[in-house]
Design an enzyme around this catalytic site. Sequence first.
Site, PDB file in Angstrom:
ATOM      1  N   GLY A  89       0.804  -1.219   0.000  1.00  0.00           N
ATOM      2  CA  GLY A  89       0.000   0.000   0.000  1.00  0.00           C
ATOM      3  C   GLY A  89       0.837   1.268   0.000  1.00  0.00           C
ATOM      4  O   GLY A  89       2.037   1.245  -0.252  1.00  0.00           O
ATOM      5  N   TYR A  90       0.154   2.379   0.266  1.00  0.00           N
ATOM      6  CA  TYR A  90       0.734   3.717   0.142  1.00  0.00           C
ATOM      7  C   TYR A  90       1.371   3.838  -1.250  1.00  0.00           C
ATOM      8  O   TYR A  90       2.545   4.140  -1.419  1.00  0.00           O
ATOM      9  CB  TYR A  90       1.724   4.034   1.262  1.00  0.00           C
ATOM     10  CG  TYR A  90       1.611   5.492   1.644  1.00  0.00           C
ATOM     11  CD1 TYR A  90       0.496   5.954   2.336  1.00  0.00           C
ATOM     12  CD2 TYR A  90       2.571   6.423   1.271  1.00  0.00           C
ATOM     13  CE1 TYR A  90       0.344   7.300   2.647  1.00  0.00           C
ATOM     14  CE2 TYR A  90       2.429   7.768   1.574  1.00  0.00           C
ATOM     15  CZ  TYR A  90       1.318   8.197   2.265  1.00  0.00           C
ATOM     16  OH  TYR A  90       1.172   9.516   2.564  1.00  0.00           O
ATOM     17  N   GLY A 108       5.676   4.040  -8.884  1.00  0.00           N
ATOM     18  CA  GLY A 108       6.353   2.752  -9.077  1.00  0.00           C
ATOM     19  C   GLY A 108       5.323   1.629  -9.080  1.00  0.00           C
ATOM     20  O   GLY A 108       5.318   0.771  -9.972  1.00  0.00           O
ATOM     21  N   HIS A 109       4.439   1.630  -8.064  1.00  0.00           N
ATOM     22  CA  HIS A 109       3.378   0.615  -8.025  1.00  0.00           C
ATOM     23  C   HIS A 109       2.469   0.739  -9.249  1.00  0.00           C
ATOM     24  O   HIS A 109       2.030  -0.245  -9.835  1.00  0.00           O
ATOM     25  CB  HIS A 109       2.510   0.785  -6.769  1.00  0.00           C
ATOM     26  CG  HIS A 109       3.238   0.607  -5.482  1.00  0.00           C
ATOM     27  ND1 HIS A 109       3.532   1.655  -4.638  1.00  0.00           N
ATOM     28  CD2 HIS A 109       3.737  -0.507  -4.884  1.00  0.00           C
ATOM     29  CE1 HIS A 109       4.164   1.204  -3.579  1.00  0.00           C
ATOM     30  NE2 HIS A 109       4.312  -0.098  -3.697  1.00  0.00           N
ATOM     31  N   LYS A 161      13.309  -2.197  -8.225  1.00  0.00           N
ATOM     32  CA  LYS A 161      13.807  -1.393  -7.086  1.00  0.00           C
ATOM     33  C   LYS A 161      14.203  -2.318  -5.928  1.00  0.00           C
ATOM     34  O   LYS A 161      15.229  -2.148  -5.291  1.00  0.00           O
ATOM     35  CB  LYS A 161      12.716  -0.399  -6.688  1.00  0.00           C
ATOM     36  CG  LYS A 161      12.761   0.104  -5.277  1.00  0.00           C
ATOM     37  CD  LYS A 161      13.586   1.343  -5.151  1.00  0.00           C
ATOM     38  CE  LYS A 161      13.679   1.859  -3.737  1.00  0.00           C
ATOM     39  NZ  LYS A 161      12.686   1.381  -2.806  1.00  0.00           N
ATOM     40  N   LYS A 173      11.497   6.031  -6.405  1.00  0.00           N
ATOM     41  CA  LYS A 173      10.212   6.156  -5.693  1.00  0.00           C
ATOM     42  C   LYS A 173      10.115   5.064  -4.635  1.00  0.00           C
ATOM     43  O   LYS A 173      10.454   3.910  -4.898  1.00  0.00           O
ATOM     44  CB  LYS A 173       9.044   5.992  -6.662  1.00  0.00           C
ATOM     45  CG  LYS A 173       9.032   7.025  -7.765  1.00  0.00           C
ATOM     46  CD  LYS A 173       7.824   7.892  -7.696  1.00  0.00           C
ATOM     47  CE  LYS A 173       7.847   8.876  -8.851  1.00  0.00           C
ATOM     48  NZ  LYS A 173       6.945  10.000  -8.647  1.00  0.00           N
TER      49      LYS A 173
END
Length: 282
Positions: free
Chosen positions: A31-32, A36-37, A149, A184
């Site tokens: 989450g958050y 990138g996600h 990453k 990120k």
Amino acid sequence: MKIVKTAKEVREIIKEWKREGYEIGLVPTMGYLHEGHKSLIDRSVKENDKTVVSIFVNPTQFGPGEDLESYPRDLDRDAALVEEAGADLIFHPEAEEMYAEDFCTFVDMERLTKGLCGKTRPIHFRGVCTVVSKLFHIASPDRAYFGQKDAQQLAVIRRMVRDLNFGIEIVGCPIVREEDGLAKSSRNTYLSKEERQAALILSKAIFLGEQMIRDGETDAEKVKSAMIGTIESEPLAKIDYVELVDWGTLEPVQTVRGSVLGAIAVYIGTTRLIDNFLSVRE
Ligand code: PAF
């Protein structure tokens, strides 16, 4: 887009999708979500009929004194991003849903997990492998998406999937950076203004190492020394590790040849950040 909290609900939805002949992509996250996600979700949406995003801050991958409690959380914001990206389902379980009180089965790995982040985070990858295995069993995806990453995590999950015959394609996606170079990360939110500026030293060191190799340097020590010198020039930075490792074994190399991962972990104040580059040379 639906948000469900139990493994049973996910299974029922997936069963229906599989009956329809849909291919399923899974994007596991804590989450958050940031860009990138989003890049992982975008890729999954493009390559699959249905995309499941899991949002779960997994307690078993945090060691004592790490940031489990303070890890940033914002489900409403995350749900908006996931929906906007075109995913179909969010799995957002409570810790009790994933770990029964008497839970005692873990997935552990003997190699790849001991060096790099495994040195300072000795139980981290056992927690990652365990939760990712659980998510794979719950969602039975055709493909699962992870960011480069977390390069060691990507290598570990690929190995786990191979070793345990999960039959899931693991798709690694490139690092997404801020305009000024900082990779990120949800943990960037911990940085004060001054620390945010100091954190640029990570990408500076990464770009330097990458460039030295591109320019023909093959002596790993020389590349590492230059990267270390760069990081040490920043007073707020404290090195956890700077390593050049073989991308297959994650063992340190002396000479740069084949596929080599340059990986660093650096504390900026109390925040531990990671970054890396992958050099592929014949
Ligand atoms: O990379 C992460 O966010 C986590 O380690 C993962 C893969 C979602 C497992 O909790």
